[in-house]
Design a protein around this motif. Structure first.
Motif, short mmCIF file in Angstrom:
data_model
loop_
_atom_site.label_atom_id
_atom_site.label_comp_id
_atom_site.label_asym_id
_atom_site.label_seq_id
_atom_site.Cartn_x
_atom_site.Cartn_y
_atom_site.Cartn_z
N LEU A 108 9.74 -29.22 2.88
CA LEU A 108 8.34 -29.72 2.80
C LEU A 108 7.89 -30.79 1.90
CD1 LEU A 108 7.10 -25.85 1.54
CD2 LEU A 108 6.45 -27.25 3.89
N HIS A 109 8.90 -31.33 1.17
CA HIS A 109 8.67 -32.66 0.53
C HIS A 109 8.55 -33.76 1.41
CE1 HIS A 109 8.45 -32.49 -3.93
NE2 HIS A 109 9.17 -31.29 -3.69
N ASN A 110 9.14 -33.59 2.67
CA ASN A 110 9.11 -34.46 3.65
C ASN A 110 7.60 -34.46 4.41
OD1 ASN A 110 11.53 -35.50 3.20
ND2 ASN A 110 12.52 -34.28 4.90
N GLN A 111 6.76 -33.36 4.17
CA GLN A 111 5.45 -33.14 4.65
C GLN A 111 4.81 -32.49 3.63
OE1 GLN A 111 5.32 -32.48 8.67
NE2 GLN A 111 7.23 -33.06 9.07
N PRO A 112 4.18 -33.32 2.79
CA PRO A 112 3.64 -32.60 1.50
C PRO A 112 2.23 -32.21 1.84
CG PRO A 112 3.93 -35.09 1.50
CD PRO A 112 4.69 -34.76 2.40
N HIS A 113 1.62 -32.60 2.98
CA HIS A 113 0.35 -32.08 3.49
C HIS A 113 0.43 -30.63 3.64
CE1 HIS A 113 2.33 -33.17 7.11
NE2 HIS A 113 1.86 -32.22 7.74
N GLU A 114 1.64 -30.24 3.88
CA GLU A 114 1.96 -28.62 4.20
C GLU A 114 2.23 -27.78 3.06
OE1 GLU A 114 4.88 -28.11 7.12
OE2 GLU A 114 3.86 -29.28 8.79
N ILE A 115 2.15 -28.23 1.74
CA ILE A 115 2.88 -27.70 0.55
C ILE A 115 1.94 -26.54 0.14
CG2 ILE A 115 3.28 -27.89 -2.01
CD1 ILE A 115 4.85 -30.42 -1.25
N ALA A 116 0.64 -27.14 -0.03
CA ALA A 116 -0.42 -26.15 -0.57
C ALA A 116 -0.54 -25.00 0.46
CB ALA A 116 -1.81 -26.86 -0.63
N GLY A 117 -0.53 -24.94 1.77
CA GLY A 117 -0.96 -24.09 2.55
C GLY A 117 0.49 -23.02 2.45
N ALA A 118 1.60 -23.52 2.19
CA ALA A 118 2.86 -22.85 2.18
C ALA A 118 2.69 -22.06 1.12
CB ALA A 118 4.05 -23.59 2.39
N VAL A 119 2.43 -22.52 -0.17
CA VAL A 119 2.18 -22.00 -1.47
C VAL A 119 1.03 -20.78 -1.33
CG1 VAL A 119 1.24 -22.06 -3.99
CG2 VAL A 119 2.81 -23.83 -2.84
N ARG A 120 -0.06 -21.10 -0.52
CA ARG A 120 -1.02 -20.20 -0.26
C ARG A 120 -0.50 -19.12 0.29
NH1 ARG A 120 -4.64 -22.89 1.86
NH2 ARG A 120 -6.33 -23.20 0.19
N GLU A 121 0.07 -19.26 1.11
CA GLU A 121 0.72 -17.94 2.08
C GLU A 121 1.37 -17.09 1.39
OE1 GLU A 121 3.30 -17.34 6.27
OE2 GLU A 121 2.56 -19.31 5.64
N LEU A 122 2.57 -17.81 0.62
CA LEU A 122 3.78 -16.85 0.02
C LEU A 122 2.95 -16.29 -1.19
CD1 LEU A 122 6.57 -15.91 -0.52
CD2 LEU A 122 6.85 -18.32 -1.62
N ALA A 123 2.07 -17.08 -1.82
CA ALA A 123 1.19 -16.55 -3.33
C ALA A 123 0.67 -15.19 -2.70
CB ALA A 123 0.51 -17.50 -3.92
N GLY A 124 -0.18 -15.40 -1.66
CA GLY A 124 -0.80 -14.09 -1.04
C GLY A 124 0.04 -12.66 -0.85
N GLU A 125 1.29 -13.14 -0.43
CA GLU A 125 2.35 -12.04 -0.24
C GLU A 125 2.73 -11.45 -1.68
OE1 GLU A 125 5.56 -13.38 2.14
OE2 GLU A 125 4.36 -13.98 3.87
N LEU A 126 3.03 -12.39 -2.52
CA LEU A 126 3.87 -12.00 -3.86
C LEU A 126 2.58 -11.49 -4.64
CD1 LEU A 126 5.73 -15.28 -4.56
CD2 LEU A 126 6.77 -12.72 -3.60
N LEU A 127 1.32 -11.69 -4.81
CA LEU A 127 0.29 -11.05 -5.60
C LEU A 127 0.16 -9.86 -5.07
CD1 LEU A 127 -2.29 -14.04 -5.41
CD2 LEU A 127 -1.15 -13.19 -7.46
N ALA A 128 0.62 -9.37 -3.90
CA ALA A 128 0.33 -7.78 -3.65
C ALA A 128 1.59 -6.98 -4.16
CB ALA A 128 0.34 -7.69 -2.04
N ALA A 129 2.62 -7.63 -4.72
CA ALA A 129 3.68 -6.79 -5.12
C ALA A 129 3.98 -7.17 -6.47
CB ALA A 129 4.94 -7.30 -4.50
N TYR A 130 3.75 -8.08 -7.09
CA TYR A 130 4.06 -8.70 -8.81
C TYR A 130 3.16 -8.53 -9.46
CZ TYR A 130 8.66 -10.40 -7.12
OH TYR A 130 10.13 -10.48 -6.46
N GLY A 131 3.23 -8.35 -10.94
CA GLY A 131 2.32 -8.48 -11.86
C GLY A 131 1.65 -9.83 -12.15
N SER A 132 2.32 -10.82 -11.90
CA SER A 132 1.91 -12.14 -12.01
C SER A 132 2.83 -13.09 -11.05
CB SER A 132 1.99 -12.76 -13.59
OG SER A 132 1.40 -11.70 -14.40
N VAL A 133 1.99 -14.15 -10.73
CA VAL A 133 2.72 -15.35 -10.05
C VAL A 133 2.31 -16.59 -10.68
CG1 VAL A 133 2.58 -16.23 -7.72
CG2 VAL A 133 2.49 -13.97 -7.94
N ALA A 134 3.48 -17.31 -10.41
CA ALA A 134 3.37 -18.86 -11.11
C ALA A 134 3.86 -19.68 -10.14
CB ALA A 134 4.04 -18.93 -12.52
N VAL A 135 3.51 -21.07 -10.16
CA VAL A 135 3.83 -21.86 -9.09
C VAL A 135 4.73 -23.14 -9.72
CG1 VAL A 135 3.08 -23.72 -7.57
CG2 VAL A 135 1.61 -21.79 -7.93
#
Length: 224
Positions: free
Chosen positions: A61-88
């Protein structure tokens, strides 16, 4: 390596449980990590004994940094449903504030700095290197290990070696920010990478103390 954020696994903190009863992660923290710092981050987590699971996103993703924010949002959405806390576990990493916007939207915190190199050398020290010699190509242990894949192959230099001059003509040196400077295999790989770039190599031992400090500050309110 695929740049799809769906191809990932947690690097730490996995637990054994019955197939019919998923593990309880509500008392644990999920750390979404840049793939380039996931392994040393997992090492810090294990050393400190934190209740943290590291979830890496693909380093390419570092070769396509414009995709990082979207990838983080997608994964964070999944993890927030399962974990007590999420950090980046990302610095800004070339997103020009887009990652900060996602963190603000989801109520998350990220690592400090403009890019991951700050987390090894320190922001002021790195700025001094670049002020002293702007044409500095930076390597980390991860980039040294994966150089043929993440640089040579991704830039097409294995197929079109003549492109080296186009890509690197304005660089004058390579600096290896070495977390493990005494590892002979890594040193050999760093020297080979610099040779492929046609640049002299400077080795700056950094360890991972600054990364550990940054992670400790990021997770201070989450791990108790």
């Amino acid at each position: 390596m695929s740049s799809s954020p769906t191809a990932r696994t947690s690097t730490t903190g996995s637990s054994t449980s019955s197939p019919s009863r998923p593990p309880d992660r509500t008392q644990r923290v999920a750390l979404i990590a840049c793939g380039a710092i996931a392994q040393p981050s997992a090492g810090v987590v294990e050393r400190r004994g934190w209740p943290v699971d590291v979830h890496p996103l693909p380093p390419l993703l570092h070769n396509q940094p414009h995709e990082i924010a979207g990838a983080v949002r997608e994964l964070a959405g999944e993890l927030l449903a399962a974990y007590g806390s999420v950090a980046v576990g990302y610095a800004d990493c070339g997103t020009y504030g887009a990652l900060d916007a996602v963190c603000d939207e989801l109520g998350l915190r990220r690592l400090p700095g403009l890019h991951c190199y700050d987390l090894f050398a320190g922001e002021s020290r790195l700025a001094a290197f670049l002020d002293e010699q702007p044409g500095t190509y930076l390597l980390t242990d991860f980039l040294v290990r994966s150089f043929d894949r993440t640089v040579v192959r991704e830039l097409g230099l294995d197929r079109y070696p003549e492109l080296r001059e186009d890509y690197f003509r304005h660089y004058s040196r390579a600096i290896w920010l070495a977390q493990e400077p005494d590892d002979p295999d890594l040193r050999s790989r760093a020297e080979a990478a610099a040779e492929k770039l046609g640049l002299p190599l400077t080795v700056i031992p950094t360890g991972d103390a600054k990364l550990e400090q940054a992670l400790a500050e990021l997770l201070a309110d989450l791990v108790g």
